[in-house]
Design an enzyme around this catalytic site. Structure first.
Site, PDB file in Angstrom:
ATOM      1  N   ARG A 111     -10.590  13.021  -9.107  1.00 32.24           N
ATOM      2  CA  ARG A 111     -10.557  12.164  -7.892  1.00 32.24           C
ATOM      3  C   ARG A 111     -11.404  10.902  -8.038  1.00 32.24           C
ATOM      4  O   ARG A 111     -11.841  10.325  -7.045  1.00 32.24           O
ATOM      5  CB  ARG A 111     -10.990  12.947  -6.653  1.00 32.24           C
ATOM      6  CG  ARG A 111     -10.099  14.121  -6.371  1.00 32.24           C
ATOM      7  CD  ARG A 111     -10.321  14.720  -5.009  1.00 32.24           C
ATOM      8  NE  ARG A 111      -9.438  15.865  -4.826  1.00 32.24           N
ATOM      9  CZ  ARG A 111      -9.694  17.090  -5.283  1.00 32.24           C
ATOM     10  NH1 ARG A 111     -10.812  17.341  -5.922  1.00 32.24           N
ATOM     11  NH2 ARG A 111      -8.835  18.058  -5.101  1.00 32.24           N
ATOM     12  N   LYS A 133      -7.567  -3.641  -8.999  1.00 27.84           N
ATOM     13  CA  LYS A 133      -6.194  -3.147  -8.933  1.00 27.84           C
ATOM     14  C   LYS A 133      -5.897  -2.369 -10.202  1.00 27.84           C
ATOM     15  O   LYS A 133      -6.115  -2.873 -11.312  1.00 27.84           O
ATOM     16  CB  LYS A 133      -5.198  -4.302  -8.807  1.00 27.84           C
ATOM     17  CG  LYS A 133      -5.083  -4.849  -7.403  1.00 27.84           C
ATOM     18  CD  LYS A 133      -3.929  -5.821  -7.307  1.00 27.84           C
ATOM     19  CE  LYS A 133      -3.816  -6.401  -5.917  1.00 27.84           C
ATOM     20  NZ  LYS A 133      -2.769  -7.433  -5.828  1.00 27.84           N
ATOM     21  N   GLU A 175      -2.009 -18.377 -16.039  1.00 27.68           N
ATOM     22  CA  GLU A 175      -2.816 -17.791 -14.954  1.00 27.68           C
ATOM     23  C   GLU A 175      -4.002 -18.714 -14.666  1.00 27.68           C
ATOM     24  O   GLU A 175      -4.395 -18.910 -13.517  1.00 27.68           O
ATOM     25  CB  GLU A 175      -3.276 -16.407 -15.410  1.00 27.68           C
ATOM     26  CG  GLU A 175      -3.582 -15.409 -14.331  1.00 27.68           C
ATOM     27  CD  GLU A 175      -2.387 -14.996 -13.465  1.00 27.68           C
ATOM     28  OE1 GLU A 175      -2.490 -15.216 -12.244  1.00 27.68           O
ATOM     29  OE2 GLU A 175      -1.387 -14.477 -13.977  1.00 27.68           O
ATOM     30  N   LYS A 203     -11.912 -15.581  -8.329  1.00 24.55           N
ATOM     31  CA  LYS A 203     -11.292 -14.279  -8.043  1.00 24.55           C
ATOM     32  C   LYS A 203     -12.282 -13.368  -7.329  1.00 24.55           C
ATOM     33  O   LYS A 203     -11.924 -12.665  -6.372  1.00 24.55           O
ATOM     34  CB  LYS A 203     -10.761 -13.634  -9.329  1.00 24.55           C
ATOM     35  CG  LYS A 203     -10.116 -12.296  -9.024  1.00 24.55           C
ATOM     36  CD  LYS A 203      -8.907 -11.940  -9.811  1.00 24.55           C
ATOM     37  CE  LYS A 203      -8.269 -10.677  -9.220  1.00 24.55           C
ATOM     38  NZ  LYS A 203      -7.219 -10.113 -10.022  1.00 24.55           N
ATOM     39  N   GLU A 213      -6.221  -6.396  -0.163  1.00 25.11           N
ATOM     40  CA  GLU A 213      -5.083  -7.284   0.061  1.00 25.11           C
ATOM     41  C   GLU A 213      -4.447  -7.105   1.446  1.00 25.11           C
ATOM     42  O   GLU A 213      -3.241  -6.910   1.591  1.00 25.11           O
ATOM     43  CB  GLU A 213      -4.020  -7.124  -1.034  1.00 25.11           C
ATOM     44  CG  GLU A 213      -3.099  -8.332  -1.059  1.00 25.11           C
ATOM     45  CD  GLU A 213      -2.314  -8.481  -2.352  1.00 25.11           C
ATOM     46  OE1 GLU A 213      -2.882  -8.248  -3.427  1.00 25.11           O
ATOM     47  OE2 GLU A 213      -1.151  -8.876  -2.271  1.00 25.11           O
ATOM     48  N   ARG A 217      -6.147 -12.139  -0.070  1.00 27.16           N
ATOM     49  CA  ARG A 217      -6.010 -11.851  -1.506  1.00 27.16           C
ATOM     50  C   ARG A 217      -4.634 -12.238  -2.033  1.00 27.16           C
ATOM     51  O   ARG A 217      -4.469 -12.492  -3.229  1.00 27.16           O
ATOM     52  CB  ARG A 217      -6.308 -10.372  -1.781  1.00 27.16           C
ATOM     53  CG  ARG A 217      -6.306 -10.047  -3.259  1.00 27.16           C
ATOM     54  CD  ARG A 217      -6.963  -8.725  -3.575  1.00 27.16           C
ATOM     55  NE  ARG A 217      -6.849  -8.454  -4.999  1.00 27.16           N
ATOM     56  CZ  ARG A 217      -7.536  -7.539  -5.655  1.00 27.16           C
ATOM     57  NH1 ARG A 217      -8.411  -6.801  -5.020  1.00 27.16           N
ATOM     58  NH2 ARG A 217      -7.367  -7.366  -6.958  1.00 27.16           N
ATOM     59  N   ASN A 221      -1.562 -14.555  -5.812  1.00 28.01           N
ATOM     60  CA  ASN A 221      -0.183 -14.495  -6.307  1.00 28.01           C
ATOM     61  C   ASN A 221       0.485 -15.864  -6.273  1.00 28.01           C
ATOM     62  O   ASN A 221       1.727 -15.953  -6.325  1.00 28.01           O
ATOM     63  CB  ASN A 221       0.622 -13.485  -5.494  1.00 28.01           C
ATOM     64  CG  ASN A 221       0.117 -12.092  -5.735  1.00 28.01           C
ATOM     65  OD1 ASN A 221      -0.049 -11.687  -6.884  1.00 28.01           O
ATOM     66  ND2 ASN A 221      -0.195 -11.382  -4.674  1.00 28.01           N
ATOM     67  N   HIS A 224       3.565 -16.637  -8.332  1.00 34.39           N
ATOM     68  CA  HIS A 224       4.064 -15.363  -8.827  1.00 34.39           C
ATOM     69  C   HIS A 224       5.390 -14.931  -8.213  1.00 34.39           C
ATOM     70  O   HIS A 224       6.019 -14.017  -8.741  1.00 34.39           O
ATOM     71  CB  HIS A 224       3.023 -14.258  -8.610  1.00 34.39           C
ATOM     72  CG  HIS A 224       1.877 -14.317  -9.581  1.00 34.39           C
ATOM     73  ND1 HIS A 224       1.052 -15.420  -9.710  1.00 34.39           N
ATOM     74  CD2 HIS A 224       1.424 -13.418 -10.493  1.00 34.39           C
ATOM     75  CE1 HIS A 224       0.141 -15.177 -10.635  1.00 34.39           C
ATOM     76  NE2 HIS A 224       0.346 -13.984 -11.134  1.00 34.39           N
ATOM     77  N   HIS A 228       7.361 -13.536 -11.018  1.00 36.22           N
ATOM     78  CA  HIS A 228       7.752 -12.125 -11.125  1.00 36.22           C
ATOM     79  C   HIS A 228       9.268 -11.980 -11.218  1.00 36.22           C
ATOM     80  O   HIS A 228       9.768 -11.159 -11.985  1.00 36.22           O
ATOM     81  CB  HIS A 228       7.242 -11.336  -9.910  1.00 36.22           C
ATOM     82  CG  HIS A 228       5.798 -10.960 -10.014  1.00 36.22           C
ATOM     83  ND1 HIS A 228       4.987 -10.781  -8.917  1.00 36.22           N
ATOM     84  CD2 HIS A 228       5.012 -10.727 -11.092  1.00 36.22           C
ATOM     85  CE1 HIS A 228       3.776 -10.447  -9.324  1.00 36.22           C
ATOM     86  NE2 HIS A 228       3.752 -10.418 -10.635  1.00 36.22           N
ATOM     87  N   HIS A 240       4.228 -13.513 -19.174  1.00 36.63           N
ATOM     88  CA  HIS A 240       3.809 -13.569 -17.767  1.00 36.63           C
ATOM     89  C   HIS A 240       3.314 -14.972 -17.377  1.00 36.63           C
ATOM     90  O   HIS A 240       3.766 -15.551 -16.388  1.00 36.63           O
ATOM     91  CB  HIS A 240       2.715 -12.523 -17.519  1.00 36.63           C
ATOM     92  CG  HIS A 240       2.164 -12.558 -16.125  1.00 36.63           C
ATOM     93  ND1 HIS A 240       2.891 -12.136 -15.036  1.00 36.63           N
ATOM     94  CD2 HIS A 240       0.972 -12.986 -15.639  1.00 36.63           C
ATOM     95  CE1 HIS A 240       2.167 -12.289 -13.935  1.00 36.63           C
ATOM     96  NE2 HIS A 240       0.995 -12.802 -14.273  1.00 36.63           N
TER      97      HIS A 240
HETATM   98  N1  GLY Z   1      -3.541 -10.190  -9.728  1.00 35.89           N
HETATM   99  C1  GLY Z   1      -3.653 -10.353  -8.331  1.00 35.89           C
HETATM  100  C2  GLY Z   1      -4.758  -9.569  -7.707  1.00 35.89           C
HETATM  101  O1  GLY Z   1      -5.575  -9.011  -8.397  1.00 35.89           O
HETATM  102  O2  GLY Z   1      -4.810  -9.478  -6.506  1.00 35.89           O
END
Ligand code: GLY
Length: 335
Positions: A111, A133, A175, A203, A213, A217, A221, A224, A228, A240
Site C-alpha cells: 500500500r 504522477k 517539453e 512544475k 490536478e 495543473r 498539458n 498536449h 497526444h 512525444h
Molecule cells: N505531465 C503533466 C503533469 O505532471 O501533470
C-alpha cells in the site's frame, strides 16, 4: 548543485537536486529507515547508482508495451520474493517509462513504500519524474491506471544527458519549449543545469498549487491535446516532444483564431519551437478528422474537448471550442 523543494499540502515536501553528478547524492536522499533498496531500471540505460545499503537491481523491458499492469505485478512479486518490507524503498533509474512503472509499483506495494527517482532523460528531468504522477497503459488507452504517489526525492543528473541519443534529447526540448509559455521566458539562453532547474521550479510551483490536478495543473498539458492525438494515432513517427511541439503551435493558432492572443504571440511560439529544431506543421497526409475524434477520447476531456490555451490571463484550460475554430487552426499548420 541546485536544490528545488516541491512543497505539498500538509507540510510535505521533497527535494529535486539538479546538476552534474546529482546521482552520487542518492544514498543521502533515501529515507534512513530503508534497509533494502530495489533499483528498477532498463538494461540499455547504463546509469550506475549506489544506494549505500543492501540493494538488488530489477530490469524492465524496453518498449511502451511494457508500461503495463503485468510489469507492475512482476516487479511487486519480485519485491515480495526478496522480502521487501514497508520501510524499504524503490529507486527508479531511467526515463518516463521507468519512473512511471517503478513509481506505480512503489505506490501499490504494501500500500505504498518510498520511491526516489534518478531521472536520466531530459523529458524525465523536467516533467515525468516531478509531481507524483505514476501509472501504466491499458489496451484501451495510455496512462489509464495509476496513482498520485510523490517521490521522497528526485535526482536530475545533467551529466547523463550527454549520452542521450540526439533525437531523444531533442524530443525533451519539446517539453522544454512548453515551459517558455508557462512563465519560463527565454530558457534557451540559460546553461543546461539552470534550464532544467527553471523548468523544475515552474512544475514544482504548479504541482504545489494543485497536486491532484483539480484545476491549474492542467496547464502542464499545454500543447498536449494535439500532441497526444498525434501520438495515439500512432502512424506519424513522432516522439512525444516532437508531437508536443506541433501541439504548441496549434494551440497558439487556435488561441489566435479565438482572439485570445495576437499574431506576435503566435510568431513567438513558432520561433521557440523552430529554435529547438522541432516541427511546427502537421505531418504530410495527416487525417484531421481522426485527430478530432481522438481529442474527444483524451482522458482530460471532461466537458467536450478541453484545450489548454494561451490568453490575456496566461495559459488556462478552455472548454467548448467550436469546430470551425479547430478546423481553421489545422489549416494554419498544414503545409
Ligand atoms: N505531465 C503533466 C503533469 O505532471 O501533470
Amino acid at each position: 548543485m541546485i536544490t528545488i523543494e516541491v512543497r505539498l499540502d500538509g507540510g510535505r515536501a521533497y527535494p529535486v537536486l539538479v546538476g552534474t553528478g546529482a546521482r552520487h547524492e542518492l544514498a543521502s536522499v533515501i529515507p534512513p529507515a530503508a534497509t533494502r533498496v530495489a533499483v528498477v531500471t532498463q538494461r540499455g540505460i547504463g546509469v550506475e547508482v549506489d544506494p549505500g545499503r543492501e540493494h538488488r537491481t530489477f530490469f524492465l523491458a524496453d518498449g511502451e508495451e511494457h508500461k503495463s499492469l503485468a510489469s507492475v505485478e512482476a516487479l511487486c512479486r519480485e519485491f515480495a520474493q526478496w522480502g521487501m518490507h514497508r520501510n524499504d524503498a524503490v529507486v527508479a533509474v531511467g526515463g518516463g517509462l521507468v519512473t512511471d512503472v517503478g513509481g506505480f509499483a512503489a505506490a501499490v506495494y504494501h500500500r505504498g513504500i518510498p520511491v526516489v527517482y534518478v531521472a536520466t532523460t531530459l523529458l524525465g528531468q523536467i516533467d515525468a519524474a516531478i509531481g507524483g504522477k505514476t501509472g501504466v497503459n491499458l489496451p484501451e488507452g495510455k496512462n489509464l491506471v495509476g496513482a498520485f504517489w510523490q517521490p521522497s526525492a528526485v535526482l536530475c543528473d545533467t551529466e547523463v544527458l550527454a549520452s542521450m541519443p540526439p533525437r531523444e534529447f531533442r524530443s525533451g526540448l519539446g517539453e522544454l519549449a512548453k515551459y517558455h509559455f508557462l512563465g519560463g521566458g527565454n530558457l534557451d539562453e540559460l546553461p543546461l543545469d539552470e534550464r532544467v532547474a527553471a523548468c523544475v521550479r515552474i512544475k514544482a510551483d504548479v504541482v504545489a498549487s494543485d497536486e491532484r490536478e483539480g484545476g491549474r495543473r492542467a496547464i502542464l498539458n499545454y500543447g498536449h491535446t494535439l500532441g497526444h492525438a498525434l501520438e495515439i494515432a500512432g502512424h506519424y513517427d513522432l516522439r512525444h516532444g516532437e508531437a508536443v511541439a506541433i501541439g504548441l503551435v496549434y494551440a497558439a493558432e487556435l488561441a489566435n483564431v479565438l482572439g485570445r492572443i495576437d499574431d506576435g504571440r503566435v510568431a513567438e511560439h513558432r520561433r521557440v519551437v523552430a529554435k529547438y529544431d522541432l516541427p511546427c506543421i502537421l505531418p504530410d497526409g495527416v487525417d484531421t478528422g481522426e485527430l478530432i475524434e481522438l481529442f474527444g477520447r483524451d482522458k482530460k476531456a471532461i466537458d467536450g474537448v478541453t484545450f489548454v490555451l494561451d490568453g490575456p490571463d496566461g495559459v488556462e484550460p478552455v472548454t467548448g471550442v467550436e469546430r470551425a475554430a479547430i478546423d481553421e487552426a489545422f489549416r494554419r499548420i498544414t503545409r
